[in-house]
Design a protein around this motif. Structure first.
Motif, mmCIF file in Angstrom:
data_model
loop_
_atom_site.group_PDB
_atom_site.id
_atom_site.type_symbol
_atom_site.label_atom_id
_atom_site.label_comp_id
_atom_site.label_asym_id
_atom_site.label_seq_id
_atom_site.Cartn_x
_atom_site.Cartn_y
_atom_site.Cartn_z
ATOM 1 N N LEU A 524 -9.603 -1.989 7.307
ATOM 2 C CA LEU A 524 -8.477 -2.906 7.393
ATOM 3 C C LEU A 524 -7.933 -2.942 8.810
ATOM 4 C CD1 LEU A 524 -6.486 -1.975 4.153
ATOM 5 C CD2 LEU A 524 -8.108 -3.849 4.474
ATOM 6 N N ASP A 525 -7.833 -4.126 9.363
ATOM 7 C CA ASP A 525 -7.149 -4.303 10.632
ATOM 8 C C ASP A 525 -5.646 -4.254 10.398
ATOM 9 O OD1 ASP A 525 -9.520 -4.597 12.022
ATOM 10 O OD2 ASP A 525 -9.587 -6.766 11.663
ATOM 11 N N GLU A 526 -4.900 -4.054 11.466
ATOM 12 C CA GLU A 526 -3.452 -4.013 11.364
ATOM 13 C C GLU A 526 -2.912 -5.358 10.880
ATOM 14 O OE1 GLU A 526 0.404 -2.760 14.103
ATOM 15 O OE2 GLU A 526 -1.480 -3.308 15.051
ATOM 16 N N GLY A 527 -1.920 -5.307 9.989
ATOM 17 C CA GLY A 527 -1.274 -6.541 9.550
ATOM 18 C C GLY A 527 -1.201 -6.651 8.046
ATOM 19 N N LEU A 528 -0.983 -7.876 7.578
ATOM 20 C CA LEU A 528 -0.765 -8.157 6.164
ATOM 21 C C LEU A 528 -2.089 -8.449 5.477
ATOM 22 C CD1 LEU A 528 1.577 -8.613 4.087
ATOM 23 C CD2 LEU A 528 1.385 -11.050 4.627
ATOM 24 N N HIS A 529 -2.257 -7.911 4.268
ATOM 25 C CA HIS A 529 -3.462 -8.122 3.466
ATOM 26 C C HIS A 529 -3.063 -8.498 2.045
ATOM 27 C CE1 HIS A 529 -5.994 -6.422 6.657
ATOM 28 N NE2 HIS A 529 -5.018 -5.538 6.808
#
Length: 548
Positions: A524-529
């Protein structure tokens, strides 16, 4: 370390029903309260009613160790309870604001004219400097007004009466206190706003409610004589929940504040505030909420985010706790102080001083037990467990899809129509109350039941390791606790997708509760998922989704 861009830039102001920063960019405040710093609360010290407020705690300490040592104790306490390392940690965790509760007794001398005393004004200045250094907004909150605004322990009331509203001298001092604070901080853009009174006038003092708005008007008038820029923050009556006292917007730069503890974290529970946001064309703020468990947090604080409501968690630090980020470890012998307050044997001066100084050691952040899972739950930051009932609050076809609703048990999410059922629990959790509010009962677990074709969406965040340069994505797995219901010749299951990519299907093999982990891990990259679970085949019940 998170420390990402948090839109902290310039004076905060209301723009219609939104908050914006000094650049005119939309802003959601996500903060934490510094409870028990300038206004020590007995419940955070694990004290009985006889030590439930600052003046009673102060009296006990001075009686045990003498005036000189007591003064030394409080100087050390104020320096250590909130230090630079606390503000840095709060910023690193991704909060963009703090709410600083102020007790007037800790700042000003008794009587008129108003005179500041001691070192706490210097400490407040220092805290604001740290906020500027670490780029988080500060909210000044008059938690304990002169004379008391609630008539309860939370405002350090002397006579359990809201004397602010019955004694003109206290009223004048409160207005002057705000005028002088505004004069002092008028150019401090890192101060987001002035929270005029915390939780004024509970229902049993509602006969005084007509005096609240006139007082607000007079305070705002005094502030605006010296400060035209800072936002005004107004709280409703009865623990900040009753907004019927608002009869007009007395300033065009106003934020309306409510508090939320213990009741269901669903849209219905805050709909009246959302409606008033439109009615008054003013932004709204959940200025205090918490004192629950991490399951509740993952629902309630996502609820605020999904409805674009700023929020502030209560509280950053308290003793012997699992539901705040920082737990002050209880010193050996501490219960002797609590027992003494309740009428038990008095400790010797030497023993009392040893216990109290151990407490002063323990309140430093580096000596606290840190509960990262609390912060993860507030931000829905992986790793995090999300109870299935807390799917998206943005509305149908965004947060969820439900097919045929005929015969459905509406249950928990009354605005939605999913089938929420109580199921047998394999653990027991406490049934809490806060300020007499309706409790959210956790003695049983709740699950969501979906039919074929129904789907639910869950948004969560991910923070990269290290922050700054050289950050790395983190690999996570997905676990789901579920079971099939009775079906005829068919199987039940869920398809699971992440950010639009299908991760796989999970299929319970019986009607017993089981935890199934998807085989594939994801970076997962940084931010909203966004995870979406969709029922296939027969009905299926889901209790939680765990990002691990």
């Amino acid at each position: 370390m998170v420390l990402t861009d948090n839109n902290v830039a310039g004076f905060v102001r209301a723009q219609g029903s939104k908050l914006v920063n000094g650049n005119g960019e939309p802003l959601i405040l996500r903060g934490v309260g510094l409870g028990s710093w300038f206004l020590p609360e007995g419940y955070m010290w694990k004290f009985p009613e006889q030590g439930d407020r600052p003046r009673r705690i102060e009296r006990m300490i001075e009686g045990l160790i003498g005036k000189e040592k007591a003064e030394e104790f409080w100087e050390i306490y104020y320096d250590r309870y909130t230090a630079e390392v606390d503000i840095r940690k709060i910023a690193e965790e991704g909060f963009n604001s703090i709410r600083i509760p102020i007790n007037a007794r800790a700042f000003i001398e008794d009587g008129e004219p108003l005179r500041f005393k001691g070192n706490n004004l210097r400490r407040l200045d220092q805290c604001i400097e740290w906020c500027r250094k670490y780029n988080i907004y500060a909210i000044l909150d008059l938690h304990g007004a002169p004379g008391g605004q609630t008539g309860a322990n939370i405002d350090d009331s002397e006579n359990d009466q809201p004397e602010l509203f019955t004694d003109d001298a206290y009223r004048r001092i409160t207005i002057e206190l705000w005028r002088q604070l505004a004069e002092r901080y008028k150019d401090e853009w890192i101060v987001a706003g002035y929270d005029l009174l915390n939780e004024p006038l509970p229902d049993w003092n509602a006969a005084l409610n007509p005096a609240l708005m006139p007082l607000y008007r007079d305070i705002v008038k005094a502030i605006r004589e010296v400060d035209q820029q800072h936002m005004i923050i107004l709280e409703g009556a009865h623990w900040s929940t009753d907004w019927t006292i608002f009869d007009e917007m007395i300033d065009d730069n106003t934020l309306l504040q409510f508090h939320k503890y213990w009741n269901n974290p669903d849209t219905e529970s805050i709909q009246k505030y959302i409606t008033d946001r439109t009615r008054w064309n003013a932004p709204i703020f959940m200025g205090e909420g918490g004192e629950n468990n991490i399951d509740w947090y993952s629902g309630a604080f996502r609820l605020f985010d999904d409805h674009d409501i700023s929020w502030n968690f209560w509280t950053w630090k308290k003793m012997d706790a699992i539901n705040s980020p920082c737990s002050v470890n209880k010193p050996e012998g501490w219960d002797r102080l609590a027992d003494y307050l309740a009428g038990g044997e008095q400790p010797s001066t030497e023993d009392a001083q040893r216990i109290l100084w151990s407490y002063l050691d323990n309140i430093a952040l580096e000596n606290c037990t840190y509960h990262a899972e609390v912060v993860h739950s507030l931000f829905r930051r992986a790793p995090v467990r999300i109870p299935a009932m807390f799917y998206g609050y943005q509305g149908e076809e965004i947060g969820y899809h439900i097919g045929t609703r005929s015969g459905r048990n509406v249950g928990f999410r009354v605005n939605d129509g999913t089938d929420i059922r109580f199921v047998d629990s394999d653990r027991q959790l406490a049934d809490f109350q806060h300020n007499g509010g309706r409790p959210w009962k956790l003695d049983q677990r709740l699950c969501v039941q979906l039919a074929a074709g129904d789907w639910l969406a869950y948004e969560f965040t991910s923070a990269n390791v290290g922050g700054g340069e050289g950050i790395e994505s983190v690999a996570y797995g997905v676990e789901i606790r579920l079971r099939a219901t009775e079906i005829l010749g068919d199987w039940s299951g869920l398809t699971v997708s992440l950010d639009g990519w299908q991760l796989g299907t999970v299929r319970p093999t019986s009607a017993e509760w089981t935890i199934i982990r998807l085989e594939e891990s994801v970076a997962l990259d940084e931010g909203l998922h966004r995870i979406v679970i969709e029922a296939v085949g027969g009905p299926v019940q889901i209790e939680w989704i765990d990002i691990v």
